[in-house]
Scaffold this motif. Structure first.
Motif, PDB file in Angstrom:
ATOM      1  N   ASP A   1     -22.672 -30.721   5.967  1.00 53.44           N
ATOM      2  CA  ASP A   1     -22.680 -30.730   4.506  1.00 53.44           C
ATOM      3  C   ASP A   1     -23.115 -29.354   3.983  1.00 53.44           C
ATOM      4  O   ASP A   1     -24.153 -28.828   4.409  1.00 53.44           O
ATOM      5  CB  ASP A   1     -23.645 -31.805   4.006  1.00 53.44           C
ATOM      6  CG  ASP A   1     -23.308 -32.279   2.614  1.00 53.44           C
ATOM      7  OD1 ASP A   1     -22.134 -32.219   2.227  1.00 53.44           O
ATOM      8  OD2 ASP A   1     -24.236 -32.735   1.908  1.00 53.44           O
ATOM      9  N   PRO A   2     -22.338 -28.736   3.083  1.00 56.80           N
ATOM     10  CA  PRO A   2     -22.674 -27.395   2.583  1.00 56.80           C
ATOM     11  C   PRO A   2     -23.807 -27.435   1.563  1.00 56.80           C
ATOM     12  O   PRO A   2     -23.598 -27.454   0.347  1.00 56.80           O
ATOM     13  CB  PRO A   2     -21.360 -26.917   1.956  1.00 56.80           C
ATOM     14  CG  PRO A   2     -20.682 -28.170   1.522  1.00 56.80           C
ATOM     15  CD  PRO A   2     -21.049 -29.217   2.537  1.00 56.80           C
TER      16      PRO A   2
ATOM     17  N   GLU B   1     -21.299 -10.795  -7.184  1.00 59.03           N
ATOM     18  CA  GLU B   1     -21.892 -12.102  -6.889  1.00 59.03           C
ATOM     19  C   GLU B   1     -20.771 -13.129  -6.775  1.00 59.03           C
ATOM     20  O   GLU B   1     -19.866 -13.171  -7.610  1.00 59.03           O
ATOM     21  CB  GLU B   1     -22.870 -12.515  -7.984  1.00 59.03           C
ATOM     22  CG  GLU B   1     -24.059 -11.583  -8.138  1.00 59.03           C
ATOM     23  CD  GLU B   1     -25.018 -12.041  -9.222  1.00 59.03           C
ATOM     24  OE1 GLU B   1     -25.507 -13.189  -9.130  1.00 59.03           O
ATOM     25  OE2 GLU B   1     -25.258 -11.261 -10.154  1.00 59.03           O
ATOM     26  N   VAL B   2     -20.847 -13.963  -5.757  1.00 61.84           N
ATOM     27  CA  VAL B   2     -19.769 -14.921  -5.496  1.00 61.84           C
ATOM     28  C   VAL B   2     -20.371 -16.243  -5.060  1.00 61.84           C
ATOM     29  O   VAL B   2     -21.462 -16.290  -4.478  1.00 61.84           O
ATOM     30  CB  VAL B   2     -18.794 -14.361  -4.416  1.00 61.84           C
ATOM     31  CG1 VAL B   2     -19.513 -14.124  -3.114  1.00 61.84           C
ATOM     32  CG2 VAL B   2     -17.597 -15.263  -4.223  1.00 61.84           C
ATOM     33  N   THR B   3     -19.686 -17.321  -5.397  1.00 56.48           N
ATOM     34  CA  THR B   3     -20.147 -18.635  -4.965  1.00 56.48           C
ATOM     35  C   THR B   3     -19.028 -19.377  -4.250  1.00 56.48           C
ATOM     36  O   THR B   3     -17.845 -19.205  -4.562  1.00 56.48           O
ATOM     37  CB  THR B   3     -20.645 -19.475  -6.157  1.00 56.48           C
ATOM     38  OG1 THR B   3     -21.270 -20.673  -5.677  1.00 56.48           O
ATOM     39  CG2 THR B   3     -19.528 -19.841  -7.121  1.00 56.48           C
TER      40      THR B   3
ATOM     41  N   PRO C   1     -26.525 -28.485  -4.401  1.00 50.19           N
ATOM     42  CA  PRO C   1     -26.020 -29.485  -5.357  1.00 50.19           C
ATOM     43  C   PRO C   1     -25.241 -28.889  -6.519  1.00 50.19           C
ATOM     44  O   PRO C   1     -24.509 -29.596  -7.203  1.00 50.19           O
ATOM     45  CB  PRO C   1     -27.304 -30.139  -5.853  1.00 50.19           C
ATOM     46  CG  PRO C   1     -28.328 -29.056  -5.781  1.00 50.19           C
ATOM     47  CD  PRO C   1     -27.967 -28.247  -4.557  1.00 50.19           C
ATOM     48  N   ASP C   2     -25.374 -27.572  -6.781  1.00 48.62           N
ATOM     49  CA  ASP C   2     -24.736 -26.966  -7.942  1.00 48.62           C
ATOM     50  C   ASP C   2     -24.306 -25.558  -7.563  1.00 48.62           C
ATOM     51  O   ASP C   2     -25.136 -24.645  -7.490  1.00 48.62           O
ATOM     52  CB  ASP C   2     -25.707 -26.936  -9.127  1.00 48.62           C
ATOM     53  CG  ASP C   2     -25.083 -26.369 -10.389  1.00 48.62           C
ATOM     54  OD1 ASP C   2     -23.893 -25.996 -10.346  1.00 48.62           O
ATOM     55  OD2 ASP C   2     -25.781 -26.292 -11.414  1.00 48.62           O
ATOM     56  N   SER C   3     -23.009 -25.384  -7.346  1.00 50.08           N
ATOM     57  CA  SER C   3     -22.528 -24.079  -6.896  1.00 50.08           C
ATOM     58  C   SER C   3     -22.751 -22.991  -7.934  1.00 50.08           C
ATOM     59  O   SER C   3     -22.850 -21.814  -7.596  1.00 50.08           O
ATOM     60  CB  SER C   3     -21.038 -24.158  -6.539  1.00 50.08           C
ATOM     61  OG  SER C   3     -20.253 -24.470  -7.686  1.00 50.08           O
ATOM     62  N   SER C   4     -22.868 -23.375  -9.215  1.00 53.30           N
ATOM     63  CA  SER C   4     -23.091 -22.373 -10.258  1.00 53.30           C
ATOM     64  C   SER C   4     -24.475 -21.749 -10.152  1.00 53.30           C
ATOM     65  O   SER C   4     -24.748 -20.710 -10.756  1.00 53.30           O
ATOM     66  CB  SER C   4     -22.908 -22.995 -11.647  1.00 53.30           C
ATOM     67  OG  SER C   4     -23.934 -23.945 -11.917  1.00 53.30           O
TER      68      SER C   4
END
Length: 201
Positions: free
Chosen positions: A31-32, A93-95, A101-104
């Motif tokens: 799980d990421p 910056e990259v996601t 729980p929140d990629s932002s």
């Protein structure tokens, strides 16, 4: 054999798509999430090696395109992509959009230490990890972590966008002018949304 810019783009984007899909497949089993970022296995090891060799391939393409002298380059030469040739990598910056729980809130800067001079060698921790596990997997196996794979893939994405612009993800650019049909890539939108660069970075 002379390879055209269009052929380079096709090869690079196909490799990126393959790596991205394999990373998503890996995330079906790990799980990421931050709690799992230090997980490692033969699959993370394999993906880290493949991603970093693809980055080295891209760096070599860029240096040759810029007319950089020499061959058998190392990190001290690759760094000149930014220091001498103006690619803005260290601030990006990259996601990975599926990071929980929140990629932002999970933006990373894969080239953040690119400008840090450590014993005359620019430092990228994920790249150092790649070299460590490549040369001695048994001793350095934990460095082939999920997190280092995330950083390496993010670095590849940033580098592709910064050098070619987002146009590299436009299907029409991959058309072979000598053919009547067009080379079509699957999942353009899928690929473009797996990683996102923070606006203004």
């Amino acid at each position: 054999m002379i390879i055209t810019q269009s052929q380079y783009r096709i090869s690079l984007i196909n490799s990126f798509e393959c790596l991205s899909k394999d990373f998503l497949k890996l995330c079906e089993y790990i799980d990421p999430i931050d709690a799992n970022k230090n997980c490692f296995s033969l699959r993370t090891f394999e993906l880290l090696l493949r991603t970093c060799t693809e980055i080295e391939n891209l760096w070599s393409i860029i240096l040759r395109d810029k007319g950089h002298s020499g061959k058998n380059w190392n990190i001290n030469e690759y760094y000149k992509i930014e220091s001498d040739y103006g690619l803005n990598l260290s601030s990006k910056e990259v996601t990975f959009v599926y990071w929980k729980p929140d990629s932002s809130q999970s933006y990373i800067k894969p080239f953040e230490n690119w400008t840090t001079d450590v014993q005359n060698s620019p430092r990228l921790n994920w790249y150092k990890a790649y070299n460590n596990v490549k040369h001695d997997r048994e001793l350095n196996f934990p460095e082939a972590s999920l997190n280092n794979v995330r950083y390496a893939l993010s670095a590849l994405y940033v580098n592709l966008v910064e050098y070619f612009s987002y146009d590299i993800f436009t299907p029409s650019l991959h058309a072979d002018p000598d053919r009547h049909d067009k080379f079509r890539l699957s999942s353009i939108a899928y690929r473009d949304h797996v990683f996102q660069i923070k606006q203004g970075s």
